[in-house]
Design a protein around this motif. Structure first.
Motif, PDB file in Angstrom:
ATOM      1  N   ARG A  24      -7.968   9.854  -4.820  1.00  0.00           N
ATOM      2  CA  ARG A  24      -8.296   9.396  -3.300  1.00  0.00           C
ATOM      3  C   ARG A  24      -8.517  10.653  -2.438  1.00  0.00           C
ATOM      4  O   ARG A  24      -9.259  10.471  -1.646  1.00  0.00           O
ATOM      5  CB  ARG A  24      -6.805   8.544  -2.960  1.00  0.00           C
ATOM      6  CG  ARG A  24      -6.942   8.104  -1.454  1.00  0.00           C
ATOM      7  CD  ARG A  24      -8.044   7.204  -1.407  1.00  0.00           C
ATOM      8  NE  ARG A  24      -8.047   6.517  -0.049  1.00  0.00           N
ATOM      9  CZ  ARG A  24      -8.986   6.416   0.566  1.00  0.00           C
ATOM     10  NH1 ARG A  24     -10.234   6.511   0.443  1.00  0.00           N
ATOM     11  NH2 ARG A  24      -8.978   6.019   2.029  1.00  0.00           N
ATOM     12  N   ALA A  56      -3.982   8.761  -9.188  1.00  0.00           N
ATOM     13  CA  ALA A  56      -4.667   8.042  -8.103  1.00  0.00           C
ATOM     14  C   ALA A  56      -4.724   8.844  -6.800  1.00  0.00           C
ATOM     15  O   ALA A  56      -5.565   9.025  -6.032  1.00  0.00           O
ATOM     16  CB  ALA A  56      -3.844   6.610  -7.889  1.00  0.00           C
ATOM     17  N   SER A  57      -3.531   9.795  -6.356  1.00  0.00           N
ATOM     18  CA  SER A  57      -3.611  10.699  -5.340  1.00  0.00           C
ATOM     19  C   SER A  57      -4.703  11.705  -5.542  1.00  0.00           C
ATOM     20  O   SER A  57      -5.485  12.001  -4.357  1.00  0.00           O
ATOM     21  CB  SER A  57      -2.404  11.201  -5.372  1.00  0.00           C
ATOM     22  OG  SER A  57      -1.223  10.589  -5.172  1.00  0.00           O
ATOM     23  N   ASN A 117       0.907  -1.330  -0.120  1.00  0.00           N
ATOM     24  CA  ASN A 117      -0.123  -0.034   0.106  1.00  0.00           C
ATOM     25  C   ASN A 117       0.766   1.256   0.003  1.00  0.00           C
ATOM     26  O   ASN A 117       1.461   1.474   0.871  1.00  0.00           O
ATOM     27  CB  ASN A 117      -0.927   0.065   1.306  1.00  0.00           C
ATOM     28  CG  ASN A 117      -2.037  -1.105   1.298  1.00  0.00           C
ATOM     29  OD1 ASN A 117      -2.305  -1.460  -0.021  1.00  0.00           O
ATOM     30  ND2 ASN A 117      -2.493  -1.366   2.248  1.00  0.00           N
ATOM     31  N   ARG A 160       0.251   8.114 -13.489  1.00  0.00           N
ATOM     32  CA  ARG A 160      -0.715   7.137 -12.899  1.00  0.00           C
ATOM     33  C   ARG A 160      -1.168   7.341 -11.190  1.00  0.00           C
ATOM     34  O   ARG A 160      -2.049   7.613 -10.861  1.00  0.00           O
ATOM     35  CB  ARG A 160      -0.353   5.727 -13.064  1.00  0.00           C
ATOM     36  CG  ARG A 160      -1.535   4.656 -12.376  1.00  0.00           C
ATOM     37  CD  ARG A 160      -1.056   3.327 -12.851  1.00  0.00           C
ATOM     38  NE  ARG A 160       0.450   3.060 -12.411  1.00  0.00           N
ATOM     39  CZ  ARG A 160       1.245   2.451 -13.248  1.00  0.00           C
ATOM     40  NH1 ARG A 160       0.975   2.652 -14.674  1.00  0.00           N
ATOM     41  NH2 ARG A 160       2.345   2.237 -13.185  1.00  0.00           N
ATOM     42  N   ARG A 161       0.154   7.613 -10.724  1.00  0.00           N
ATOM     43  CA  ARG A 161       0.197   7.919  -9.145  1.00  0.00           C
ATOM     44  C   ARG A 161      -0.365   9.318  -8.576  1.00  0.00           C
ATOM     45  O   ARG A 161      -1.224   9.521  -8.026  1.00  0.00           O
ATOM     46  CB  ARG A 161       1.752   7.676  -8.395  1.00  0.00           C
ATOM     47  CG  ARG A 161       1.910   6.424  -8.719  1.00  0.00           C
ATOM     48  CD  ARG A 161       2.695   5.779  -7.399  1.00  0.00           C
ATOM     49  NE  ARG A 161       2.894   4.407  -7.679  1.00  0.00           N
ATOM     50  CZ  ARG A 161       4.077   4.033  -7.908  1.00  0.00           C
ATOM     51  NH1 ARG A 161       5.227   4.571  -7.623  1.00  0.00           N
ATOM     52  NH2 ARG A 161       4.320   2.602  -8.123  1.00  0.00           N
ATOM     53  N   GLU A 203      -2.756   4.021  -3.451  1.00  0.00           N
ATOM     54  CA  GLU A 203      -2.562   2.794  -4.479  1.00  0.00           C
ATOM     55  C   GLU A 203      -2.235   1.558  -3.793  1.00  0.00           C
ATOM     56  O   GLU A 203      -1.420   1.902  -2.790  1.00  0.00           O
ATOM     57  CB  GLU A 203      -1.800   3.338  -5.696  1.00  0.00           C
ATOM     58  CG  GLU A 203      -1.712   2.646  -6.966  1.00  0.00           C
ATOM     59  CD  GLU A 203      -0.942   2.997  -7.999  1.00  0.00           C
ATOM     60  OE1 GLU A 203      -1.083   2.320  -9.049  1.00  0.00           O
ATOM     61  OE2 GLU A 203      -0.423   4.181  -8.186  1.00  0.00           O
ATOM     62  N   THR A 204      -2.305   0.389  -4.233  1.00  0.00           N
ATOM     63  CA  THR A 204      -1.862  -0.961  -3.886  1.00  0.00           C
ATOM     64  C   THR A 204      -1.231  -1.396  -5.204  1.00  0.00           C
ATOM     65  O   THR A 204      -1.651  -1.540  -6.057  1.00  0.00           O
ATOM     66  CB  THR A 204      -2.967  -1.714  -3.304  1.00  0.00           C
ATOM     67  OG1 THR A 204      -3.713  -1.105  -2.130  1.00  0.00           O
ATOM     68  CG2 THR A 204      -2.595  -2.957  -2.841  1.00  0.00           C
TER      69      THR A 204
END
Length: 151
Positions: free
Chosen positions: A137, A133-134, A52, A129-130, A66-67
């Motif tokens: 979230r 995702a951040s 994680n 991508r991160r 993200e996982t």
């Protein structure tokens, strides 16, 4: 070795040269692999298990962004000054990975331009991508109506 994640992004010859620098490691469930703000001097490619990625939220529990699973690169901050982790990472089960020393990989990349290009291209994709995702979230956690993205 499956051709997924970073292994799909790096051609066979450069991949073999990169793998010659790796060493097998494992992390028990619950292990903090690195902390946001810590010194980033290595990275991992996950062989099995999950990690994680989380972000520190003052006054609250860290938010999982993200996982990551098998084939994915854990850690990109070793590549960009000031070489500090931008997120934290915790094993969510037993994790097996290949660990790479950043200085050794950077030295190899100076000599191996095919590896250098493939790794940089892959890391830029990971960063994009991160970031998405951040954003999603954090909007889910703190936005008045969430991110608006489907569940």
């Amino acid at each position: 070795m499956k051709d997924t994640g970073v292994f799909a992004a790096v051609p066979e010859g450069p991949r073999e040269r990169l793998m010659a620098l790796g060493r097998e490691v494992s992390f028990p469930a619950g292990t903090r692999i690195f902390e946001e703000g810590g010194r980033a001097d290595r990275f991992w490619v996950i062989r099995a298990g999950g990690v994680n990625l989380d972000i520190h939220v003052p006054g609250r529990r860290a938010a999982v962004i993200e996982t990551l699973g098998a084939g994915r690169m854990l850690g990109w901050s070793w590549l960009c000054p000031p070489h500090q982790w931008h997120l934290g990472a915790e094993a969510n089960g037993t994790v097996q990975a290949w660990e790479f020393d950043a200085a050794e990989v950077l030295e190899l990349c100076e000599r191996d331009h095919e590896l250098d290009h493939a790794l940089l291209t892959y890391v830029v994709e990971v960063l994009g991508r991160r970031l998405r995702a951040s954003r999603t979230r954090l909007l889910d956690l703190y936005g008045p109506y969430g991110s608006g993205s489907p569940g």
